[in-house]
Design a protein around this motif. Structure first.
Motif, PDB file in Angstrom:
ATOM      1  N   ALA A  89      20.669  27.370  -0.757  1.00 31.43           N
ATOM      2  CA  ALA A  89      20.263  26.176  -1.500  1.00 31.43           C
ATOM      3  C   ALA A  89      19.803  25.101  -0.512  1.00 31.43           C
ATOM      4  CB  ALA A  89      21.418  25.659  -2.351  1.00 31.43           C
ATOM      5  N   ILE A  90      20.628  24.860   0.514  1.00 33.82           N
ATOM      6  CA  ILE A  90      20.231  23.912   1.558  1.00 33.82           C
ATOM      7  C   ILE A  90      19.046  24.487   2.333  1.00 33.82           C
ATOM      8  CG2 ILE A  90      20.988  22.798   3.698  1.00 33.82           C
ATOM      9  CD1 ILE A  90      23.803  22.745   2.539  1.00 33.82           C
ATOM     10  N   GLN A  91      17.973  23.736   2.391  1.00 30.31           N
ATOM     11  CA  GLN A  91      16.726  24.098   3.079  1.00 30.31           C
ATOM     12  C   GLN A  91      15.977  25.274   2.455  1.00 30.31           C
ATOM     13  OE1 GLN A  91      15.593  21.960   5.044  1.00 30.31           O
ATOM     14  NE2 GLN A  91      17.252  20.986   6.189  1.00 30.31           N
ATOM     15  N   GLN A  92      16.551  25.922   1.446  1.00 29.61           N
ATOM     16  CA  GLN A  92      15.869  26.964   0.670  1.00 29.61           C
ATOM     17  C   GLN A  92      15.428  28.181   1.484  1.00 29.61           C
ATOM     18  OE1 GLN A  92      12.980  25.615  -2.222  1.00 29.61           O
ATOM     19  NE2 GLN A  92      13.896  23.568  -2.297  1.00 29.61           N
ATOM     20  N   THR A  93      16.149  28.476   2.539  1.00 30.05           N
ATOM     21  CA  THR A  93      15.786  29.590   3.411  1.00 30.05           C
ATOM     22  C   THR A  93      16.268  30.926   2.850  1.00 30.05           C
ATOM     23  OG1 THR A  93      16.155  28.062   5.246  1.00 30.05           O
ATOM     24  CG2 THR A  93      15.847  30.382   5.795  1.00 30.05           C
ATOM     25  N   PHE A  94      15.402  31.922   2.845  1.00 28.97           N
ATOM     26  CA  PHE A  94      15.784  33.298   2.523  1.00 28.97           C
ATOM     27  C   PHE A  94      16.388  33.888   3.787  1.00 28.97           C
ATOM     28  CE2 PHE A  94      14.941  37.783   1.337  1.00 28.97           C
ATOM     29  CZ  PHE A  94      15.464  37.759   0.060  1.00 28.97           C
ATOM     30  N   PHE A  95      17.569  34.535   3.695  1.00 28.35           N
ATOM     31  CA  PHE A  95      18.315  34.839   4.917  1.00 28.35           C
ATOM     32  C   PHE A  95      18.972  36.211   4.906  1.00 28.35           C
ATOM     33  CE2 PHE A  95      21.513  32.841   2.105  1.00 28.35           C
ATOM     34  CZ  PHE A  95      22.549  33.753   2.185  1.00 28.35           C
ATOM     35  N   LEU A  96      19.288  36.655   6.127  1.00 34.29           N
ATOM     36  CA  LEU A  96      20.172  37.783   6.395  1.00 34.29           C
ATOM     37  C   LEU A  96      20.965  37.429   7.640  1.00 34.29           C
ATOM     38  CD1 LEU A  96      20.983  40.820   5.801  1.00 34.29           C
ATOM     39  CD2 LEU A  96      19.310  41.413   7.582  1.00 34.29           C
ATOM     40  N   TYR A  97      22.296  37.580   7.581  1.00 25.99           N
ATOM     41  CA  TYR A  97      23.149  37.320   8.743  1.00 25.99           C
ATOM     42  C   TYR A  97      23.758  38.622   9.231  1.00 25.99           C
ATOM     43  CZ  TYR A  97      22.927  32.299   7.815  1.00 25.99           C
ATOM     44  OH  TYR A  97      22.491  31.013   7.630  1.00 25.99           O
TER      45      TYR A  97
END
Length: 319
Positions: A253-261
């Motif tokens: 939600a914050i910064q709307q980044t699509f991610f994988l950790y």
């Protein structure tokens, strides 16, 4: 004549040093899983670069007894800007001093943020000159697409753990000319996380409060992929290569980044992200503040933040 504004005197995040107790396995991860290219070595360190960063290297991978972040390097916008930022840091009592530049960069000012993370600023830099087998067909591209592993495009941001996110974010703004773009404020009024930027990309350096109350630790470093589909493919690659997936693919939600950790073999958390960040063009941007209740709803599509995201950092916490 008033002193020039510090805004934009840091041009961008340059490179970051990552420490690993598993140097051979970590090197294999960065080269064959993420797709970085080796560009020399010195002592216990190997220099690695993404295919679209224009400088000598993006990551300095250093063999060490434990994991964590070494120096984070930022390029100034000019030699004069470098000297002004060095003077501003000196005034705040956090300077270490001038040192000879590492491989690929010129004279460097070394300092620490309030939490003790080691940082440096430089102006002179060596632009990457690819050998024939890595020369791109497109002359406006730094290096040929490696077609190996995830093929991350560039180093995107660093997220530090700190005892006090707000004081460190304030230092980035006041001494380095950064700007807070988004933040989390708890019901107590405490700022538990701040995202700061230097140019139009919405964040470069991030600070989040370390629940262990240790100092100088790393939450993660992040690499930008070319497309969101690369994140999905990265999850499959990680699965095939036995790389630990902590969380994702998903959307912040914050910064709307699509991610994988994921965790690299040395224990450091790595984020793969796309879009790398929203672009902020408003010169009078006001920080977006997220409340504790809003954060309790989880990520953008409802997945709750997992517990290890608040507890895992490198080096391991001292009891």
């Amino acid at each position: 004549m008033p002193a020039p504004s510090p805004r934009h005197e840091i041009a961008h995040l340059g490179h970051v040093e990552l420490r690993t107790p598993e140097p051979e396995k970590s090197l294999d991860f960065f080269v064959n899983v993420l797709g970085l290219t080796e560009n020399g070595s010195q002592g216990d360190s190997v220099y690695l670069r993404t295919w679209d960063d224009y400088e000598h290297h993006s990551v300095k991978l250093t063999a060490a007894k434990t994991s964590g972040v070494g120096r984070t390097a930022m390029r100034a916008s000019s030699e004069a800007a470098l000297k002004r930022r060095a003077a501003a840091i000196e005034e705040r009592g956090l300077g270490i001093g001038w040192v000879d530049g590492d491989t690929g960069i010129g004279p460097t000012y070394l300092f620490r943020d309030p939490d003790g993370h080691e940082m440096e600023i430089y102006w002179e830099t060596e632009r990457y000159a690819p050998p024939d087998h890595l020369r791109p067909s497109l002359k406006n591209q730094a290096q040929a697409y490696p077609a190996r592993g995830v093929c991350v495009r560039r180093l995107d941001h660093v997220n530090y753990l700190a005892q006090d996110a707000a004081s460190n974010g304030g230092f980035v703004c006041d001494a380095l000319g950064g700007r807070v773009t988004e933040q989390i404020q708890l019901d107590t009024g405490v700022i538990s996380g701040q995202w700061t930027n230097f140019a139009q990309k919405s964040y470069d350096l991030v600070y989040t409060n370390d629940w262990t109350r240790n100092s100088g630790r790393l939450h993660h470093i992040a690499f930008a992929t070319d497309t969101r589909e690369d994140i999905l493919r990265a999850a499959d690659i990680a699965l095939d290569k036995g790389v630990f997936i902590e969380t994702g693919p998903h959307k912040h939600a914050i910064q709307q980044t699509f991610f994988l950790y994921v965790y690299e073999p040395g224990g450091n958390r790595i984020e793969l992200c796309n879009p790398t960040a929203r672009l902020i063009f408003a010169p009078d941007w006001e920080p977006v503040t997220w409340t504790e209740a809003e954060r309790a709803r989880g990520q953008a599509w409802g997945l709750k933040t997992i517990e290890s995201f608040h507890t895992h950092g490198t080096p391991p916490a001292r009891s």
